[in-house]
Scaffold this motif. Structure first.
Motif, PDB file in Angstrom:
ATOM      1  N   ILE A  58       0.921  -1.231  -0.132  1.00 13.11           N
ATOM      2  CA  ILE A  58      -0.034   0.195  -0.035  1.00 13.11           C
ATOM      3  C   ILE A  58       0.692   1.459   0.057  1.00 13.11           C
ATOM      4  N   ASP A  59       0.842   1.945  -0.930  1.00 15.01           N
ATOM      5  CA  ASP A  59       1.525   3.003  -1.154  1.00 15.01           C
ATOM      6  C   ASP A  59       0.896   4.382  -0.565  1.00 15.01           C
ATOM      7  N   GLU A  62       1.204   9.848  -1.481  1.00 15.16           N
ATOM      8  CA  GLU A  62       0.281  11.023  -2.022  1.00 15.16           C
ATOM      9  C   GLU A  62      -0.939  11.379  -0.983  1.00 15.16           C
ATOM     10  N   ASP A  63      -1.410  10.135  -0.333  1.00 15.79           N
ATOM     11  CA  ASP A  63      -2.514  10.260   0.540  1.00 15.79           C
ATOM     12  C   ASP A  63      -2.156  10.716   1.780  1.00 15.79           C
ATOM     13  N   THR A  64      -0.994  10.441   2.302  1.00 11.80           N
ATOM     14  CA  THR A  64      -0.503  11.013   3.666  1.00 11.80           C
ATOM     15  C   THR A  64       0.378  12.451   3.510  1.00 11.80           C
ATOM     16  N   ALA A  65       0.360  12.830   2.448  1.00 18.87           N
ATOM     17  CA  ALA A  65       1.117  14.026   2.323  1.00 18.87           C
ATOM     18  C   ALA A  65       0.300  15.212   2.794  1.00 18.87           C
ATOM     19  N   ILE A 103       4.261   1.934   1.852  1.00 22.80           N
ATOM     20  CA  ILE A 103       5.258   2.733   1.457  1.00 22.80           C
ATOM     21  C   ILE A 103       4.864   4.007   1.726  1.00 22.80           C
ATOM     22  N   GLY A 104       5.814   5.088   2.102  1.00 23.05           N
ATOM     23  CA  GLY A 104       5.574   6.497   2.025  1.00 23.05           C
ATOM     24  C   GLY A 104       4.600   6.846   3.124  1.00 23.05           C
ATOM     25  N   MET A 105       4.315   6.197   4.283  1.00 26.08           N
ATOM     26  CA  MET A 105       3.572   6.614   5.379  1.00 26.08           C
ATOM     27  C   MET A 105       4.264   7.750   6.286  1.00 26.08           C
ATOM     28  N   ARG A 106       3.437   8.879   6.069  1.00 32.61           N
ATOM     29  CA  ARG A 106       4.079  10.117   6.791  1.00 32.61           C
ATOM     30  C   ARG A 106       3.080  10.418   8.029  1.00 32.61           C
ATOM     31  N   LEU A 134       5.040  -8.088   8.037  1.00 34.08           N
ATOM     32  CA  LEU A 134       4.731  -6.802   7.435  1.00 34.08           C
ATOM     33  C   LEU A 134       5.898  -5.964   7.459  1.00 34.08           C
ATOM     34  N   GLY A 135       6.201  -5.092   6.535  1.00 34.07           N
ATOM     35  CA  GLY A 135       7.257  -4.029   6.341  1.00 34.07           C
ATOM     36  C   GLY A 135       6.813  -2.732   6.306  1.00 34.07           C
ATOM     37  N   ILE A 136       7.816  -1.694   6.847  1.00 37.07           N
ATOM     38  CA  ILE A 136       7.391  -0.254   6.647  1.00 37.07           C
ATOM     39  C   ILE A 136       8.716   0.252   5.870  1.00 37.07           C
ATOM     40  N   ASP A 137       8.325   0.963   4.961  1.00 34.54           N
ATOM     41  CA  ASP A 137       9.517   1.120   3.951  1.00 34.54           C
ATOM     42  C   ASP A 137      10.248   2.433   4.183  1.00 34.54           C
ATOM     43  N   GLU A 138      11.488   2.777   3.607  1.00 36.24           N
ATOM     44  CA  GLU A 138      12.338   3.740   3.848  1.00 36.24           C
ATOM     45  C   GLU A 138      11.659   5.016   3.626  1.00 36.24           C
TER      46      GLU A 138
END
Length: 292
Positions: A58-59, A62-65, A103-106, A134-138
């Motif tokens: 799940i990317d 954009e959604d959490t920017a 991916i890209g969780m802000r 589960l992984g949280i990406d860089e």
């Protein structure tokens, strides 16, 4: 022949009026719900005791920017169990990442919602169930919580086969930062952190502070740091500090620092390397091992 037919009809009639008793777990309890989108993920809030399986990466970039569809108060992702106030409603089900990643969780708290107390930041606020695979990406980031982590801010359940590559940091006065969880009283195994982790109070590659539980087959390669002007700060490759529990077959190769900008005579900074791991099996606290 008539007698046999009569017996069969009697049995059929009996079965039609006797309720059928189902033995075992109901289908609803066995059901595993598939997670494919951010909306699916957020809907876990509707049933924090359910069983879930992530079906794809799940990317969230954009959604959490800022201004994105899932940007909570300008702060990015709202952790599962937050309840709109960065609270800690526990997840008590099973979440299987199925080998996929976020991916890209802000999460960058600049605004605090009305009614908030202690701030819990992570994909999950608190875990009392099982989170696995589960992984949280860089490209993800978690910042400015009292309890902060990539996977879950607070763990009293089980986390296994997970990794974090999201930078985790906090400048709040009493803060607990870790790659997998900020605070632990559960069990964590086969997990690793590759990100930089920092806090004002407790900071660790896997966990900031552990009250109890077990860490097994875990490692850290990220830079771990605490930097305080009032607290007694603790840093650790696996865990910043612990009250009791075991650390088994774990290792750290990340740099560890613990500094004080301003200190009273009674204040000391502590950091821990692999010596901490061997002592932890005996339940010895980090402050008995190595002072910097």
């Amino acid at each position: 022949m008539k007698k046999a037919l009569s017996i069969v009809l009697s049995i059929i009639l009996l079965l039609s009026v006797v309720p059928v008793v189902t033995i075992g777990v109901s289908a609803a309890e066995d059901e595993v719900l598939e997670i494919r989108t951010i909306a699916d993920l957020y809907s876990i809030n509707n049933n924090m005791s359910g069983n879930y399986r992530l079906m794809n990466d799940i990317d969230m970039t954009e959604d959490t920017a800022v201004g994105g569809d899932w940007d909570f108060m300008g702060n990015g992702w709202e952790p599962l169990g937050s309840d709109g106030i960065y609270g800690n409603i526990p997840f008590m089900g099973t979440f299987d990442g199925n080998g996929h990643k976020i991916i890209g969780m802000r999460i960058n708290r600049n605004t605090t919602p009305s009614g908030a107390g202690t701030i819990y930041l992570g994909l999950f606020a608190k875990n009392e169930g099982t989170i696995q695979n589960l992984g949280i990406d860089e490209t993800s980031i978690v910042a400015e919580g009292d309890y902060s982590s990539g996977i879950c801010a607070f763990n009293s359940g089980t986390v296994l086969n997970c990794y974090n590559k999201a930078a985790v940091s906090s400048s709040t006065y009493y803060s607990y930062s870790g790659g997998i969880c900020g605070y632990n009283s559960g069990n964590i195994s086969n997990c690793y952190n590759e990100a930089d982790i920092s806090a004002k109070y407790y900071s660790g590659g896997i966990c900031g502070y552990s009250k109890s539980g077990e860490f097994k087959n875990c490692y850290n390669t990220g830079i771990i740091a605490t930097d305080s002007h009032m607290n007694t700060p603790y840093s650790g490759g696996i865990c910043g500090s612990t009250e009791s529990g075991n650390i088994i077959d774990c290792y750290n190769i990340g740099d560890i620092t613990s500094t004080i900008e301003y200190s009273k005579s009674s204040t000391t900074a502590y950091s821990s390397d692999m010596t901490f791991i061997s002592y932890c099996m005996l339940g010895v606290s980090v402050d008995q091992i190595k002072a910097v």
